[in-house]
Design a protein around this motif. Structure first.
Motif, PDB file in Angstrom:
ATOM      1  N   SER A   2       0.840  -1.191   0.000  1.00 53.92           N
ATOM      2  CA  SER A   2       0.000   0.000   0.000  1.00 53.92           C
ATOM      3  C   SER A   2       0.874   1.238   0.000  1.00 53.92           C
ATOM      4  O   SER A   2       0.539   2.254  -0.595  1.00 53.92           O
ATOM      5  CB  SER A   2      -0.900   0.001   1.232  1.00 53.92           C
ATOM      6  OG  SER A   2      -0.102  -0.113   2.393  1.00 53.92           O
ATOM      7  N   LEU A   3       2.046   1.092   0.623  1.00 54.84           N
ATOM      8  CA  LEU A   3       2.948   2.233   0.677  1.00 54.84           C
ATOM      9  C   LEU A   3       3.450   2.609  -0.701  1.00 54.84           C
ATOM     10  O   LEU A   3       3.520   3.787  -1.058  1.00 54.84           O
ATOM     11  CB  LEU A   3       4.141   1.869   1.562  1.00 54.84           C
ATOM     12  CG  LEU A   3       4.219   2.665   2.850  1.00 54.84           C
ATOM     13  CD1 LEU A   3       5.255   2.079   3.760  1.00 54.84           C
ATOM     14  CD2 LEU A   3       4.511   4.114   2.538  1.00 54.84           C
ATOM     15  N   GLN A   5       1.988   2.167  -3.363  1.00 54.84           N
ATOM     16  CA  GLN A   5       0.928   2.811  -4.131  1.00 54.84           C
ATOM     17  C   GLN A   5       0.806   4.272  -3.758  1.00 54.84           C
ATOM     18  O   GLN A   5       0.562   5.115  -4.603  1.00 54.84           O
ATOM     19  CB  GLN A   5      -0.398   2.096  -3.879  1.00 54.84           C
ATOM     20  CG  GLN A   5      -0.450   0.755  -4.588  1.00 54.84           C
ATOM     21  CD  GLN A   5      -1.766   0.074  -4.394  1.00 54.84           C
ATOM     22  OE1 GLN A   5      -2.499   0.398  -3.458  1.00 54.84           O
ATOM     23  NE2 GLN A   5      -2.068  -0.858  -5.253  1.00 54.84           N
ATOM     24  N   VAL A   6       0.985   4.532  -2.468  1.00 59.10           N
ATOM     25  CA  VAL A   6       0.935   5.921  -2.035  1.00 59.10           C
ATOM     26  C   VAL A   6       2.047   6.696  -2.709  1.00 59.10           C
ATOM     27  O   VAL A   6       1.857   7.792  -3.224  1.00 59.10           O
ATOM     28  CB  VAL A   6       1.103   6.012  -0.507  1.00 59.10           C
ATOM     29  CG1 VAL A   6       1.194   7.456  -0.083  1.00 59.10           C
ATOM     30  CG2 VAL A   6      -0.052   5.336   0.183  1.00 59.10           C
TER      31      VAL A   6
ATOM     32  N   PHE B  19      -0.120  15.060   1.358  1.00 58.57           N
ATOM     33  CA  PHE B  19       1.192  14.496   1.629  1.00 58.57           C
ATOM     34  C   PHE B  19       2.107  15.652   1.989  1.00 58.57           C
ATOM     35  O   PHE B  19       2.234  16.612   1.239  1.00 58.57           O
ATOM     36  CB  PHE B  19       1.720  13.737   0.419  1.00 58.57           C
ATOM     37  CG  PHE B  19       0.932  12.508   0.121  1.00 58.57           C
ATOM     38  CD1 PHE B  19       1.111  11.362   0.865  1.00 58.57           C
ATOM     39  CD2 PHE B  19      -0.023  12.506  -0.882  1.00 58.57           C
ATOM     40  CE1 PHE B  19       0.367  10.223   0.608  1.00 58.57           C
ATOM     41  CE2 PHE B  19      -0.775  11.373  -1.148  1.00 58.57           C
ATOM     42  CZ  PHE B  19      -0.572  10.230  -0.396  1.00 58.57           C
ATOM     43  N   SER B  54      -6.879   5.860  -5.951  1.00 60.05           N
ATOM     44  CA  SER B  54      -6.304   4.840  -5.070  1.00 60.05           C
ATOM     45  C   SER B  54      -6.061   5.389  -3.675  1.00 60.05           C
ATOM     46  O   SER B  54      -6.292   4.706  -2.678  1.00 60.05           O
ATOM     47  CB  SER B  54      -4.983   4.322  -5.639  1.00 60.05           C
ATOM     48  OG  SER B  54      -5.224   3.565  -6.789  1.00 60.05           O
ATOM     49  N   VAL B  55      -5.598   6.637  -3.602  1.00 60.55           N
ATOM     50  CA  VAL B  55      -5.349   7.253  -2.302  1.00 60.55           C
ATOM     51  C   VAL B  55      -6.658   7.354  -1.529  1.00 60.55           C
ATOM     52  O   VAL B  55      -6.705   7.103  -0.324  1.00 60.55           O
ATOM     53  CB  VAL B  55      -4.700   8.639  -2.479  1.00 60.55           C
ATOM     54  CG1 VAL B  55      -4.535   9.323  -1.132  1.00 60.55           C
ATOM     55  CG2 VAL B  55      -3.348   8.505  -3.165  1.00 60.55           C
ATOM     56  N   LEU B  58      -7.381   3.966  -0.064  1.00 59.66           N
ATOM     57  CA  LEU B  58      -6.485   3.656   1.047  1.00 59.66           C
ATOM     58  C   LEU B  58      -6.874   4.457   2.284  1.00 59.66           C
ATOM     59  O   LEU B  58      -6.785   3.965   3.415  1.00 59.66           O
ATOM     60  CB  LEU B  58      -5.031   3.951   0.659  1.00 59.66           C
ATOM     61  CG  LEU B  58      -4.430   3.032  -0.408  1.00 59.66           C
ATOM     62  CD1 LEU B  58      -3.069   3.532  -0.842  1.00 59.66           C
ATOM     63  CD2 LEU B  58      -4.323   1.604   0.091  1.00 59.66           C
ATOM     64  N   LEU B  63      -5.353   2.691   5.474  1.00 54.07           N
ATOM     65  CA  LEU B  63      -4.089   2.043   5.146  1.00 54.07           C
ATOM     66  C   LEU B  63      -2.987   3.040   4.772  1.00 54.07           C
ATOM     67  O   LEU B  63      -1.893   2.631   4.413  1.00 54.07           O
ATOM     68  CB  LEU B  63      -4.287   1.061   3.988  1.00 54.07           C
ATOM     69  CG  LEU B  63      -5.013  -0.233   4.337  1.00 54.07           C
ATOM     70  CD1 LEU B  63      -5.285  -1.058   3.089  1.00 54.07           C
ATOM     71  CD2 LEU B  63      -4.207  -1.052   5.331  1.00 54.07           C
ATOM     72  N   LEU B  64      -3.307   4.315   4.850  1.00 52.61           N
ATOM     73  CA  LEU B  64      -2.259   5.291   4.535  1.00 52.61           C
ATOM     74  C   LEU B  64      -1.270   5.350   5.691  1.00 52.61           C
ATOM     75  O   LEU B  64      -1.648   5.211   6.846  1.00 52.61           O
ATOM     76  CB  LEU B  64      -2.876   6.681   4.320  1.00 52.61           C
ATOM     77  CG  LEU B  64      -3.640   6.879   3.020  1.00 52.61           C
ATOM     78  CD1 LEU B  64      -4.390   8.200   3.042  1.00 52.61           C
ATOM     79  CD2 LEU B  64      -2.701   6.833   1.829  1.00 52.61           C
ATOM     80  N   PRO B  65       0.001   5.535   5.391  1.00 52.44           N
ATOM     81  CA  PRO B  65       0.970   5.666   6.478  1.00 52.44           C
ATOM     82  C   PRO B  65       0.667   6.925   7.293  1.00 52.44           C
ATOM     83  O   PRO B  65       0.115   7.888   6.763  1.00 52.44           O
ATOM     84  CB  PRO B  65       2.310   5.780   5.756  1.00 52.44           C
ATOM     85  CG  PRO B  65       1.983   6.189   4.362  1.00 52.44           C
ATOM     86  CD  PRO B  65       0.623   5.678   4.069  1.00 52.44           C
ATOM     87  N   PHE B 102      -6.159  -5.795  -4.339  1.00 56.46           N
ATOM     88  CA  PHE B 102      -5.273  -4.854  -5.022  1.00 56.46           C
ATOM     89  C   PHE B 102      -5.025  -5.260  -6.470  1.00 56.46           C
ATOM     90  O   PHE B 102      -5.370  -6.341  -6.918  1.00 56.46           O
ATOM     91  CB  PHE B 102      -3.931  -4.767  -4.288  1.00 56.46           C
ATOM     92  CG  PHE B 102      -4.040  -4.093  -2.960  1.00 56.46           C
ATOM     93  CD1 PHE B 102      -4.014  -2.716  -2.881  1.00 56.46           C
ATOM     94  CD2 PHE B 102      -4.191  -4.830  -1.805  1.00 56.46           C
ATOM     95  CE1 PHE B 102      -4.119  -2.097  -1.661  1.00 56.46           C
ATOM     96  CE2 PHE B 102      -4.289  -4.217  -0.582  1.00 56.46           C
ATOM     97  CZ  PHE B 102      -4.258  -2.846  -0.501  1.00 56.46           C
TER      98      PHE B 102
END
Lengths: 304, 334, 369
Positions: A2-3, A5-6, B19, B54-55, B58, B63-65, B102
């Protein structure tokens, strides 16, 4: 995953693209990297000290200003007059460490250049021609790699006799197969790339494809390896002279030999081991730091 | 379809993702995204690379960091705002109530662990089954997603399966806990068309049988045309148009939607039918604050487009972010 | 038909083309029985050949001068290898490739190198096919230098950039400074720099964003009209190929299964694989999607190292019969003028005398209101 993809998402959102080619971009990244800057500073210090040794050193490294006061059980440590103390013959340790930098730099650079040149010749032969040339060259390289590096260096230095030249050749020989294999691997993978196929489909001559596409695009890891080799060459040179295979004139200071000759006095004069040891470490560390960061800067995978 | 439109399963409100980077201005990858997903409904999020689709998914999945990412807005699932839930609760929801598939089935599977272990792991965690019972459930699951000879397949490693089979295995894992919401992020993009058709058919069937809602994220208008109830088109981090599928395809109002439809070659169009490309490229734009980001590429642009960011308006069941939409009379005949 | 948005400020409105005069007998590229087998070697000290991956196994194809022939197939069918073998970027192991009367396989390396001037390639991934440390100017002059073409190279670069719709300022830039679509334009400019007769385009648009694909498709068409190019377009996207190609050939597991003029192939696909492929392509129109019948294939592509006996498609074919399919490899035969198909039962399938297995057919979705 997932990372990644980010990252992909942010990547495509990025409008500002670095202008210029990959090397320039890598240089820009290095200039902002504190670790790389530390490496640069260490190396700059090392080079300045080596080049300006006669101006910086407080004493001549052969002079024995403390000859009268020295006994095997009493070797004076650091003092205001002699910052690094005196060695077992009463010579100024600081001056000897400073002059030692010259030998180390000389051996490191020449051995690295020789090793790289030899390795590149073999690597290009194997990588450009492939087929049986590749097989023959790579078997030779495999054999060279199968001999422990220090053992080979000792053998070469022993055959060629005691001299700084033989130290350089010995260390270069150890590094030849490493460069050869690295370059050959890179060239092999570049040869499979689409832009090489594109050049072939344009009817570009083979020699021109190798020289203007395959080789330049294979050089990044070689440059990184060269930087790291400088570090190991300095250590190997020290090791060889520690083992008594250094230059012929014992009066010329070499870090490795300085370490070797202090063995007997380790208990009474630990500073004699400390300062040359530190010098070797700092010089090697500088090149290693640069090499590691250069690897990341040149590798698109590490880009941020 | 029997949906209860009054109470959505998932309500995304004004979702934004930035971001942040040291020494660089924040990148607003997603902004002001709102949409609903009713139970059992299939919703499409369509956009090109960099559109933020996609972001968005997530962010919904949590699921984003956390580092260098700021998420704002609300994601309401079952009366809970997922964005404010503690990590533990979120992890529970994500496995049990929501699951994701995915694009690349190879990187989503652990290459050194047999498929069976990976599937039973999910089952053991969420269904409190163990040992033989879990193995049996795993085989049933693979069978359900159309993997032939499932007991043998369970012992195999991901690389021994074809791309289509791997994607089926991933779908099986996502469905292991019978989620109420499945998010599929370009699940067929890496696959061949004939395999894509199989997977889409499978998803359609599974969603229909299990009553789960599905968010389908794709760049392919053709995929959503056959699958989704509602479609939201994203451009440069925003939803620019959203409507019922038939409405959207029959009467696209946003010039970007219309442009996409006019630029894709259609298999059923007679040869010689001209394509009308959208000029420029989607990466030139990040300029929402100063106006519509699509304006530089838009053939329907007016001066007002660059006066400021156009709001997302709701007109007769259709959301639209455009100051000068295409006229309703302009129809795209079938 | 798609609606035409009122095109103000957009690209010049492309009109339907197809007024090109193509003489089907004036063949520029003729491929007969082309084979590319990659040996599989095993052994520790002495390598022995234990088998071969038959990536391309006996393909005939004719590309008339000035036309576009499309080659469609899914991954692993050998279409990319075919395209490269035609240009001898991969050495064929059998068959002939005749280009403008010259048998390419007879040429030695230097003759082949010079021959490349006439035949160029456009690649799928525009980033990978450009050397990252080459400026656009260098990219575009490299072919000129390779073939010792004199003249004002700078002027030629400007001209090429103009033809593909890039500004002259692009010349001094590097590949990573461009968007995907622009990079593909650079790749196309490079391909036409030598004024070739034939261009083999391998998936020219599949790596590009949807809104960009049409730009590149239109550019390829404009260049064909302007420069009289002949195209062999290789792609997995049937819709793109149908749009751009005059004649479409369908490839499966190393061999052609069907070949027909574009419209004819779409209207009456005869081979079961073509039918399945066609029915699998999604169409961005809910009404069409809901009303059409879908033929689903079961299983996966068999390994080209051990292709099935008989018809290579029989392991997945929903129309498979008890006789002939398993043990007799069907040859391509002309069923209608210009329409060839490699299926024993093509006539029966077309006439409806043979029905597909029921489980393979997905009926139109009637549940939706």
């Amino acid at each position: 995953m997932s990372l990644s993809q980010v990252e992909a998402a942010t990547e495509s959102d990025q409008v500002e693209q670095p202008v210029g080619n990959l090397r320039q971009a890598a240089w820009r990244r290095l200039r902002r990297d504190p670790v790389a800057i530390t490496g640069f500073v260490l190396i700059a210090m090392f080079i300045v000290v080596a080049v300006l040794a006669p101006l910086i050193a407080p004493y001549d490294p052969r002079d024995t200003p403390g000859a009268g006061t020295i006994t095997p059980t009493n070797i004076p440590g650091p003092s205001a007059e002699h910052w690094f103390g005196l060695d077992e013959q009463g010579r100024d340790e600081l001056s000897r460490v400073i002059y030692g930098a010259r030998q180390s730099l000389l051996v490191g650079v020449v051995a690295m250049l020789l090793g790289m040149a030899g390795g590149m010749v073999l690597g290009v032969l194997a990588g450009a021609f492939g087929r049986w040339v590749d097989s023959v060259v790579m078997r030779i390289v495999d054999i060279m790699l199968s001999i422990p590096g220090l053992l080979m260096a000792i053998a070469i230095a022993a055959v060629l006799g005691r001299s700084l030249t033989s130290v350089m050749i010995a260390i270069a020989a150890v590094n030849v197969p490493i460069f050869a294999r690295l370059l050959r691997g890179q060239m092999m993978s570049q040869r499979e790339s689409d832009y090489v196929l594109a050049a072939r489909s344009l009817g570009v001559r083979r020699r021109s494809i190798v020289l203007s596409h395959v080789l330049p695009n294979s050089m990044s890891p070689v440059i990184v390896q060269a930087t790291l080799t400088l570090a190991t060459a300095i250590i190997e040179a020290a090791a060889l002279s520690f083992l008594g295979l250094g230059g012929a004139d014992p009066a010329v200071p070499e870090w490795g030999r300085m370490l070797a000759s202090t063995q007997r006095y380790l208990a009474s004069a630990p500073h004699l081991a400390l300062f040359p040891g530190l010098a070797i470490m700092v010089a090697a560390l500088g090149f290693t730091l640069i090499g590691e960061r250069l690897r990341e800067a040149l590798d698109p995978k590490y880009r941020r | 379809m029997t949906n209860d439109p009054t109470r959505p399963l998932l309500a995304v409100r004004d979702l934004g993702v930035s971001f942040t980077r040291k020494g660089a201005p924040d990148v607003r990858a997603v902004d002001g995204v709102s949409f609903d997903v009713s139970p059992g409904q299939t919703v499409g999020l369509v956009g090109e690379s960099g559109s933020g689709k996609s972001v968005t998914s997530l962010a919904v999945m949590g699921l984003l960091p956390r580092r260098n990412v700021r998420v704002d807005g609300r994601v309401i699932f079952d009366d809970d705002d997922l964005l404010t839930l503690p990590r533990e609760r979120m992890r529970d929801i994500r496995g049990r109530d929501m699951a994701m598939v995915f694009q690349d089935p190879m990187t989503s599977l652990n290459p050194v662990v047999p498929i069976g272990v990976q599937v039973t792991e999910v089952i053991e965690r969420h269904q409190q089954l163990s040992g033989d019972a879990a193995d049996k459930a795993a085989a049933e699951l693979l069978d359900r997603v159309g993997i032939p000879d499932p007991t043998r397949r369970l012992r195999e490693y991901p690389h021994q399966l074809s791309g289509g089979m791997r994607q089926r295995a991933l779908i099986a894992m996502a469905l292991a806990c019978r989620p109420r919401l499945l998010i599929a992020d370009e699940p067929t993009t890496a696959l061949d068309v004939t395999i894509q058709a199989q997977i889409l058919e499978l998803l359609k069937e599974l969603v229909h049988d299990s009553g789960a809602a599905l968010i389908m994220i794709t760049h392919d208008l053709g995929v959503v045309a056959g699958l989704c109830d509602t479609v939201h088109v994203m451009y440069s981090g925003r939803v620019v148009e959203g409507a019922q599928r038939r409405e959207l395809f029959a009467r696209p109002r946003h010039p970007y939607t219309g442009g996409l439809l006019a630029s894709v070659p259609r298999l059923d169009a007679a040869r010689g039918t001209p394509l009308h490309p959208i000029p420029g490229s989607p990466t030139d734009v990040l300029a929402w604050p100063s106006g519509c980001a699509f304006a530089p590429r838009c053939h329907h642009r007016v001066d007002a487009c660059t006066d400021g960011p156009p709001p997302l308006e709701n007109i007769g069941g259709r959301s639209l972010r455009c100051v000068n939409p295409l006229p309703t009379t302009e129809e795209v005949p079938a | 038909m798609t609606a035409q948005p009122s095109a103000a400020g957009a690209d010049p409105v492309p009109t339907g083309r197809d007024q090109r005069e193509i003489d089907p007998d004036d063949v520029l590229l003729s491929v007969r029985g082309l084979q590319v087998h990659f040996p599989i070697r095993r052994g520790i000290l002495v390598e022995r050949q234990v088998g071969a991956v038959k990536a391309v196994d006996g393909v005939d194809l004719a590309v008339p001068r000035g036309s576009t022939v499309g080659l469609v197939g899914e991954s692993g069918c050998g279409k990319t290898t075919f395209g490269r073998a035609v240009l001898r970027l991969v050495e064929p192991t059998g068959g002939t490739v005749t280009f403008d009367g010259t048998d390419l396989r007879e040429l030695d390396a230097e003759q082949m190198r010079r021959q490349r001037r006439q035949m160029q390639m456009v690649f799928q991934d525009p980033m990978a096919s450009l050397d990252p440390r080459q400026s656009v100017e260098s990219v575009l002059t490299e072919p000129l230098r390779a073939h010792d073409i004199g003249g004002d190279h700078r002027a030629r670069v400007r001209e090429l950039l103009d033809v593909v719709g890039l500004p002259a300022s692009a010349a001094s830039r590097y590949p990573h400074e461009f968007s995907g679509g622009q990079r593909q334009r650079v790749g196309i400019a490079r391909a036409i720099a030598l004024e070739p007769q034939l261009i083999v385009a391998d998936e020219p648009v599949s790596a590009l964003d949807v809104s960009i694909q049409a730009q590149v498709v239109n550019l390829l068409e404009q260049l064909q009209d302007r420069l009289g190019l002949t195209y062999l377009v290789i792609a997995h996207d049937l819709a793109v190929v149908r749009h751009i190609a005059d004649v479409v050939a369908v490839m499966y597991l190393g061999g052609l299964v069907e070949q027909a003029p574009s419209d004819e192939l779409y209207a009456t696909p005869l081979h079961p694989y073509t039918r399945a492929l066609m029915s699998a392509v999604p169409i961005p129109d809910p009404d069409v999607e809901e009303s059409r019948e879908r033929i689903l294939l079961t299983g996966d592509l068999p390994s080209p190292a051990a292709p099935p006996s008989g018809c290579r498609f029989h392991t997945r074919c929903p129309f498979r019969q008890e006789t002939r399919c398993d043990d007799e490899r069907p040859a391509l035969r002309e069923i209608r003028p210009g329409h060839t198909v490699a299926c024993h039962w093509a006539e029966d399938i077309e006439a409806g005398r043979i029905a597909p297995r029921e489980s393979a057919v997905v009926e139109p979705d009637v549940s939706t209101a």
